[in-house]
Design a protein around this motif. Structure first.
Motif, PDB file in Angstrom:
ATOM      1  N   ARG A  43       0.842  -1.206   0.000  1.00  0.00           N
ATOM      2  CA  ARG A  43       0.000   0.000   0.000  1.00  0.00           C
ATOM      3  C   ARG A  43       0.874   1.251   0.000  1.00  0.00           C
ATOM      4  N   ARG A  44       1.940   1.245   0.822  1.00  0.00           N
ATOM      5  CA  ARG A  44       2.868   2.378   0.886  1.00  0.00           C
ATOM      6  C   ARG A  44       3.533   2.599  -0.474  1.00  0.00           C
ATOM      7  N   GLU A  45       3.969   1.528  -1.105  1.00  0.00           N
ATOM      8  CA  GLU A  45       4.610   1.657  -2.425  1.00  0.00           C
ATOM      9  C   GLU A  45       3.616   2.179  -3.459  1.00  0.00           C
ATOM     10  N   ASP A  46       2.386   1.674  -3.394  1.00  0.00           N
ATOM     11  CA  ASP A  46       1.357   2.117  -4.328  1.00  0.00           C
ATOM     12  C   ASP A  46       1.058   3.602  -4.132  1.00  0.00           C
ATOM     13  N   ALA A  47       0.988   4.042  -2.881  1.00  0.00           N
ATOM     14  CA  ALA A  47       0.726   5.456  -2.581  1.00  0.00           C
ATOM     15  C   ALA A  47       1.847   6.348  -3.111  1.00  0.00           C
ATOM     16  N   SER A  48       3.057   5.793  -3.179  1.00  0.00           N
ATOM     17  CA  SER A  48       4.214   6.522  -3.707  1.00  0.00           C
ATOM     18  C   SER A  48       4.364   6.339  -5.211  1.00  0.00           C
ATOM     19  N   ARG A  49       3.392   5.667  -5.807  1.00  0.00           N
ATOM     20  CA  ARG A  49       3.420   5.371  -7.245  1.00  0.00           C
ATOM     21  C   ARG A  49       4.674   4.571  -7.628  1.00  0.00           C
ATOM     22  N   GLN A  50       5.082   3.700  -6.720  1.00  0.00           N
ATOM     23  CA  GLN A  50       6.250   2.850  -6.937  1.00  0.00           C
ATOM     24  C   GLN A  50       5.773   1.421  -7.170  1.00  0.00           C
ATOM     25  N   ASP A  51       6.150   0.864  -8.320  1.00  0.00           N
ATOM     26  CA  ASP A  51       5.851  -0.543  -8.561  1.00  0.00           C
ATOM     27  C   ASP A  51       6.794  -1.383  -7.727  1.00  0.00           C
ATOM     28  N   ALA A  52       6.322  -2.559  -7.310  1.00  0.00           N
ATOM     29  CA  ALA A  52       7.129  -3.418  -6.453  1.00  0.00           C
ATOM     30  C   ALA A  52       6.853  -4.883  -6.781  1.00  0.00           C
ATOM     31  N   ILE A  53       7.838  -5.688  -6.477  1.00  0.00           N
ATOM     32  CA  ILE A  53       7.705  -7.138  -6.583  1.00  0.00           C
ATOM     33  C   ILE A  53       7.862  -7.702  -5.181  1.00  0.00           C
ATOM     34  N   LEU A  54       6.931  -8.576  -4.816  1.00  0.00           N
ATOM     35  CA  LEU A  54       6.955  -9.226  -3.515  1.00  0.00           C
ATOM     36  C   LEU A  54       7.033 -10.728  -3.744  1.00  0.00           C
ATOM     37  N   ALA A  55       8.109 -11.356  -3.286  1.00  0.00           N
ATOM     38  CA  ALA A  55       8.221 -12.816  -3.320  1.00  0.00           C
ATOM     39  C   ALA A  55       7.558 -13.327  -2.052  1.00  0.00           C
ATOM     40  N   CYS A  56       6.477 -14.069  -2.212  1.00  0.00           N
ATOM     41  CA  CYS A  56       5.667 -14.450  -1.054  1.00  0.00           C
ATOM     42  C   CYS A  56       4.918 -15.742  -1.352  1.00  0.00           C
ATOM     43  N   SER A  57       4.901 -16.630  -0.383  1.00  0.00           N
ATOM     44  CA  SER A  57       4.100 -17.847  -0.543  1.00  0.00           C
ATOM     45  C   SER A  57       2.678 -17.570  -0.046  1.00  0.00           C
ATOM     46  N   ALA A  58       1.915 -16.917  -0.889  1.00  0.00           N
ATOM     47  CA  ALA A  58       0.511 -16.622  -0.590  1.00  0.00           C
ATOM     48  C   ALA A  58      -0.292 -17.850  -1.010  1.00  0.00           C
ATOM     49  N   LEU A  59      -0.269 -18.864  -0.151  1.00  0.00           N
ATOM     50  CA  LEU A  59      -0.742 -20.191  -0.512  1.00  0.00           C
ATOM     51  C   LEU A  59      -2.252 -20.303  -0.705  1.00  0.00           C
ATOM     52  N   LYS A  60      -3.015 -19.525   0.043  1.00  0.00           N
ATOM     53  CA  LYS A  60      -4.469 -19.627  -0.013  1.00  0.00           C
ATOM     54  C   LYS A  60      -5.078 -18.394  -0.678  1.00  0.00           C
ATOM     55  N   LYS A  61      -6.275 -18.599  -1.227  1.00  0.00           N
ATOM     56  CA  LYS A  61      -7.006 -17.476  -1.826  1.00  0.00           C
ATOM     57  C   LYS A  61      -7.199 -16.364  -0.795  1.00  0.00           C
ATOM     58  N   MET A  62      -7.531 -16.733   0.454  1.00  0.00           N
ATOM     59  CA  MET A  62      -7.732 -15.726   1.499  1.00  0.00           C
ATOM     60  C   MET A  62      -6.451 -14.918   1.716  1.00  0.00           C
ATOM     61  N   TYR A  63      -5.291 -15.559   1.661  1.00  0.00           N
ATOM     62  CA  TYR A  63      -4.025 -14.854   1.857  1.00  0.00           C
ATOM     63  C   TYR A  63      -3.815 -13.831   0.747  1.00  0.00           C
ATOM     64  N   ARG A  64      -4.168 -14.209  -0.465  1.00  0.00           N
ATOM     65  CA  ARG A  64      -4.018 -13.273  -1.584  1.00  0.00           C
ATOM     66  C   ARG A  64      -4.992 -12.109  -1.446  1.00  0.00           C
ATOM     67  N   ARG A  65      -6.194 -12.361  -0.918  1.00  0.00           N
ATOM     68  CA  ARG A  65      -7.148 -11.264  -0.671  1.00  0.00           C
ATOM     69  C   ARG A  65      -6.600 -10.304   0.372  1.00  0.00           C
ATOM     70  N   VAL A  66      -5.921 -10.847   1.398  1.00  0.00           N
ATOM     71  CA  VAL A  66      -5.328  -9.969   2.418  1.00  0.00           C
ATOM     72  C   VAL A  66      -4.236  -9.103   1.792  1.00  0.00           C
ATOM     73  N   LEU A  67      -3.424  -9.663   0.913  1.00  0.00           N
ATOM     74  CA  LEU A  67      -2.395  -8.859   0.246  1.00  0.00           C
ATOM     75  C   LEU A  67      -3.028  -7.740  -0.577  1.00  0.00           C
ATOM     76  N   ILE A  68      -4.157  -8.009  -1.194  1.00  0.00           N
ATOM     77  CA  ILE A  68      -4.841  -7.011  -2.029  1.00  0.00           C
ATOM     78  C   ILE A  68      -5.548  -5.955  -1.186  1.00  0.00           C
ATOM     79  N   SER A  69      -6.248  -6.384  -0.134  1.00  0.00           N
ATOM     80  CA  SER A  69      -7.162  -5.485   0.575  1.00  0.00           C
ATOM     81  C   SER A  69      -6.863  -5.275   2.047  1.00  0.00           C
TER      82      SER A  69
END
Length: 158
Positions: A43-69
């Motif tokens: 969110r901080r990177e997005d607010a700064s208009r900075q693209d970012a790559i996150l290496a993360c084992s977001a194993l479940k759909k719920m985990y990916r929703r948390v990363l998004i929202s």
């Protein structure tokens, strides 16, 4: 790409690292605060208009929703609606491959807190991305340059 890179493993609390080092798989209660902290970074990177790559084992759909929202994804079980904190636009890259290939790579890794013995628990937890999630699946059986090129092409094509 010139984007900031974050390794999600660097942000695990000490308790999570110790649990994994002891051969104990993490559960949702262990992972949710970690994922919320990662969402805050994105969110901080997005607010700064900075693209970012996150290496993360977001194993479940719920985990990916948390990363998004963020935490609201847990409470509502739905991504946030547009407004004050709109959902982040994230392309998930599902690196897919057989357990034996991944196990071989884990065996070569040195100095990491997660032992290869926990790999099966991650496969057991895995919910591969599916529509309508924004994702691509890339085979780990390809060479590293092929994997990188496929990911870069997907990013550049929007």
């Amino acid at each position: 790409l010139g984007w900031k890179f974050y390794d999600a493993d660097d942000y695990h609390p000490l308790e999570n690292k110790k649990k994994m080092a002891d051969g104990i798989p993490l559960n949702d209660e262990d992972r949710i605060p970690w994922l919320c902290a990662l969402h805050d970074i994105l969110r901080r990177e997005d607010a700064s208009r900075q693209d970012a790559i996150l290496a993360c084992s977001a194993l479940k759909k719920m985990y990916r929703r948390v990363l998004i929202s963020g935490a609201s994804a847990i409470e509502s079980n739905q991504p946030e609606q547009p407004g004050e904190n709109p959902a982040l636009k994230i392309l998930f890259v599902h690196l897919d491959g057989p357990m034996d290939i991944i196990a071989g790579r884990l065996e070569k890794r040195r100095g990491h807190f997660m032992p290869p013995e926990l790999l099966k628990s991650q496969f057991d937890t895995l919910e591969p991305p599916s529509a309508p999630e924004n994702f691509i699946t890339v085979s780990l059986e390809k060479s590293l340059p092929e994997i990188v090129l496929e990911i870069e092409n997907a990013i550049l094509q929007g």
